[in-house]
Enzyme design. Structure first.
Site, PDB file in Angstrom:
ATOM      1  N   LYS A  41      51.411  39.476  47.235  1.00 20.54           N
ATOM      2  CA  LYS A  41      51.518  40.844  46.709  1.00 20.54           C
ATOM      3  C   LYS A  41      52.309  41.752  47.641  1.00 20.54           C
ATOM      4  O   LYS A  41      52.842  42.771  47.199  1.00 20.54           O
ATOM      5  CB  LYS A  41      50.125  41.444  46.473  1.00 20.54           C
ATOM      6  CG  LYS A  41      49.433  40.875  45.245  1.00 20.54           C
ATOM      7  CD  LYS A  41      48.193  41.689  44.913  1.00 20.54           C
ATOM      8  CE  LYS A  41      47.473  41.157  43.690  1.00 20.54           C
ATOM      9  NZ  LYS A  41      46.205  41.840  43.441  1.00 20.54           N
ATOM     10  N   LYS A  45      50.936  30.995  37.192  1.00 19.29           N
ATOM     11  CA  LYS A  45      49.634  31.349  36.600  1.00 19.29           C
ATOM     12  C   LYS A  45      49.798  32.446  35.550  1.00 19.29           C
ATOM     13  O   LYS A  45      50.582  33.379  35.748  1.00 19.29           O
ATOM     14  CB  LYS A  45      48.759  31.860  37.755  1.00 19.29           C
ATOM     15  CG  LYS A  45      47.333  32.129  37.444  1.00 19.29           C
ATOM     16  CD  LYS A  45      46.688  32.903  38.592  1.00 19.29           C
ATOM     17  CE  LYS A  45      47.191  34.329  38.658  1.00 19.29           C
ATOM     18  NZ  LYS A  45      46.419  35.270  39.453  1.00 19.29           N
ATOM     19  N   LYS A  78      47.693  39.147  34.196  1.00 15.95           N
ATOM     20  CA  LYS A  78      47.735  40.475  33.564  1.00 15.95           C
ATOM     21  C   LYS A  78      49.008  41.197  33.955  1.00 15.95           C
ATOM     22  O   LYS A  78      49.578  41.946  33.186  1.00 15.95           O
ATOM     23  CB  LYS A  78      46.586  41.350  34.087  1.00 15.95           C
ATOM     24  CG  LYS A  78      45.230  41.054  33.579  1.00 15.95           C
ATOM     25  CD  LYS A  78      44.286  42.178  34.041  1.00 15.95           C
ATOM     26  CE  LYS A  78      42.969  41.657  34.570  1.00 15.95           C
ATOM     27  NZ  LYS A  78      42.842  41.630  36.027  1.00 15.95           N
TER      28      LYS A  78
HETATM   29  P1  TYM Z   1      41.203  39.464  38.246  1.00 14.55           P
HETATM   30  O1  TYM Z   1      40.967  40.805  37.647  1.00 14.55           O
HETATM   31  O2  TYM Z   1      42.593  39.122  38.652  1.00 14.55           O
HETATM   32  O3  TYM Z   1      40.732  38.333  37.235  1.00 14.55           O
HETATM   33  C1  TYM Z   1      39.423  38.288  36.673  1.00 14.55           C
HETATM   34  C2  TYM Z   1      38.984  36.841  36.561  1.00 14.55           C
HETATM   35  O4  TYM Z   1      39.909  36.092  35.754  1.00 14.55           O
HETATM   36  C3  TYM Z   1      40.330  34.919  36.473  1.00 14.55           C
HETATM   37  N1  TYM Z   1      41.708  34.601  36.099  1.00 14.55           N
HETATM   38  C4  TYM Z   1      42.111  33.403  35.665  1.00 14.55           C
HETATM   39  N2  TYM Z   1      41.441  32.256  35.451  1.00 14.55           N
HETATM   40  C5  TYM Z   1      42.154  31.201  34.990  1.00 14.55           C
HETATM   41  N3  TYM Z   1      43.491  31.245  34.730  1.00 14.55           N
HETATM   42  C6  TYM Z   1      44.195  32.380  34.926  1.00 14.55           C
HETATM   43  N4  TYM Z   1      45.501  32.412  34.658  1.00 14.55           N
HETATM   44  C7  TYM Z   1      43.514  33.531  35.405  1.00 14.55           C
HETATM   45  N5  TYM Z   1      43.894  34.787  35.711  1.00 14.55           N
HETATM   46  C8  TYM Z   1      42.782  35.432  36.142  1.00 14.55           C
HETATM   47  C9  TYM Z   1      40.233  35.318  37.938  1.00 14.55           C
HETATM   48  O5  TYM Z   1      40.161  34.194  38.788  1.00 14.55           O
HETATM   49  C10 TYM Z   1      38.958  36.142  37.940  1.00 14.55           C
HETATM   50  O6  TYM Z   1      37.828  35.301  38.022  1.00 14.55           O
HETATM   51  N6  TYM Z   1      39.671  39.900  42.992  1.00 14.55           N
HETATM   52  C11 TYM Z   1      39.208  39.691  41.640  1.00 14.55           C
HETATM   53  C12 TYM Z   1      38.165  40.695  41.185  1.00 14.55           C
HETATM   54  C13 TYM Z   1      36.955  40.825  42.073  1.00 14.55           C
HETATM   55  C14 TYM Z   1      35.899  39.888  42.184  1.00 14.55           C
HETATM   56  C15 TYM Z   1      34.963  40.467  43.078  1.00 14.55           C
HETATM   57  C16 TYM Z   1      35.675  38.621  41.634  1.00 14.55           C
HETATM   58  C17 TYM Z   1      36.648  41.886  42.857  1.00 14.55           C
HETATM   59  N7  TYM Z   1      35.444  41.682  43.480  1.00 14.55           N
HETATM   60  C18 TYM Z   1      33.784  39.799  43.449  1.00 14.55           C
HETATM   61  C19 TYM Z   1      34.480  37.955  42.000  1.00 14.55           C
HETATM   62  C20 TYM Z   1      33.568  38.555  42.884  1.00 14.55           C
HETATM   63  C21 TYM Z   1      40.399  39.814  40.681  1.00 14.55           C
HETATM   64  O7  TYM Z   1      41.370  40.468  40.970  1.00 14.55           O
HETATM   65  O8  TYM Z   1      40.208  39.229  39.452  1.00 14.55           O
END
Ligand code: TYM
Length: 351
Positions: free
Chosen positions: A130, A211, A214
């Protein structure tokens, strides 16, 4: 399903056992939720919500680590809450809340910052990705995984169900928990990442080497967004990049990643085994047939979610009420843990 530590024992309902496993996970209100979020995370949260004590968090503090327009953030936070309820998150079984409604998250992050060596953060691949090519990055972006560790540790979560891209962050949360416990005495549960074996990394439809994300969901043909209309879903999947072969089978071959990705999506939604999925396509006539059937299945899965989403967005006051109830319950768990952290590091507690 793989975990970062030993497999969890079968969980029991809370009414039957006070030792029910606690789950914490989060999602950023940073854009339109897409099929990767659903397959890698949301679907598993919903499918297992009866077995565990669940905390799910809309992590708006994380979202402002990169430039975000205030009006977009406000709108996207509510939209994400509606999308999660529409996917089947049941407010009677789960605590869904907005991170900034619970002040303990920012406070815990500060205390954990002070036990986290900066080198641990500089090594994080998401930070490197990033920040690459940017003239200036926020301190928040570097600190992102410590905030995430605080999210998890405040709730004494045993399990953190996430997609594969969050594996390194959960491992860091484990390291931070263990280091705090070593310095100040036993305080935190050391959490495990729970990552689906298939579906943990849904790939972009336009490029199966990256991947699905969003951040690229505005790029035509990259993602299926959870709220896309059936025609749009069909168009994106029918245009998915595959290869020049015709064999419909799971494969680790990077040249066949497109077909593998479509089969993975099909497998998670149907809940079948690899063999069952391959059998389902035994009579298919080429990749056109594969895409058509995957598109039909995804449309069938997402249509009720889209309908429910619009019903929920019609009553924003009720949505806000549910989030307020979620935040109250989240505070009742995180505040005592934060007090324990403050005691352990030697703060004088207010009388
Ligand atoms: P975020 O918002 O990017 O994504 C939310 C969840 O979706 C999963 N994900 C995917 N899984 C499979 N294939 C994909 N292409 C894909 N894109 C996204 C992510 O792995 C995630 O589980 N840092 C985290 C948010 C967070 C969090 C936490 C998660 C903040 N605090 C504490 C767990 C525990 C994030 O940006 O997820």
């Amino acid at each position: 399903m793989t975990t970062t530590a030993q497999a969890a024992p079968t969980a029991e309902r809370a009414s039957q056992s006070p030792a029910r496993r606690r789950v914490f996970s989060g999602v950023q209100p940073s854009g339109d939720p897409q099929l990767g979020n659903y397959i890698g995370a949301f679907k598993g949260w919903v499918d297992r919500q009866d077995e565990k004590e669940n905390f799910f968090c809309i992590v708006d503090l994380h979202t402002i680590t990169v430039d975000t327009a205030p009006d977009d953030l406000r709108r996207q936070s509510r939209e994400l809450a509606a999308a999660l309820f529409a996917c089947g998150i049941d407010p009677d079984k789960c605590t869904l809340f907005v991170q900034s409604h619970v002040a303990a998250h920012a406070e815990a992050c500060w205390i954990l910052n002070c036990v986290t060596p900066i080198g641990w953060l500089e090594r994080m691949t998401q930070f490197k990705d990033k920040s690459a090519g940017r003239e200036s990055v926020s301190t928040g972006l570097l600190d992102y995984p410590v905030l995430m560790a605080g999210d998890i540790l405040l709730y004494s979560a045993h399990e953190v169900p996430v997609g594969d891209d969050q594996r390194q962050h959960v491992e860091l949360a484990r390291d931070i928990a263990a280091r705090f416990n070593r310095i100040y005495g036993e305080t935190f549960v050391v959490p495990e990442a729970v990552i689906p074996d298939v579906g943990g990394r849904v790939m972009g439809l336009n490029d199966p080497r990256v991947k699905m994300s969003k951040s690229f969901s505005h790029v035509r043909g990259h993602a299926v967004r959870l709220l896309d209309e059936p025609r749009e879903i069909e168009r994106s999947i029918m245009r998915a990049v595959t290869d020049s072969g015709n064999e419909i089978a799971f494969s680790d071959d990077p040249d066949r990643a497109g077909v593998n990705n479509l089969l993975g999506i099909y497998k998670v939604i149907t809940g079948g085994t690899n063999a069952q999925v391959e059998r389902d396509f035994a009579d298919a006539r080429g990749y056109g047939d594969l895409k058509r059937r995957v598109a039909e299945l995804v449309i069938e899965e997402l249509t009720p979610i889209r309908r429910r989403y619009y019903e929920l967005m019609d009553d924003v006051a009720e949505l806000d009420r549910l989030l307020a109830v979620g935040a109250d319950h989240a505070r009742s768990v995180s505040d005592p843990k934060l007090t324990e952290m403050k005691e352990k590091v030697g703060f004088v507690l207010p009388s």
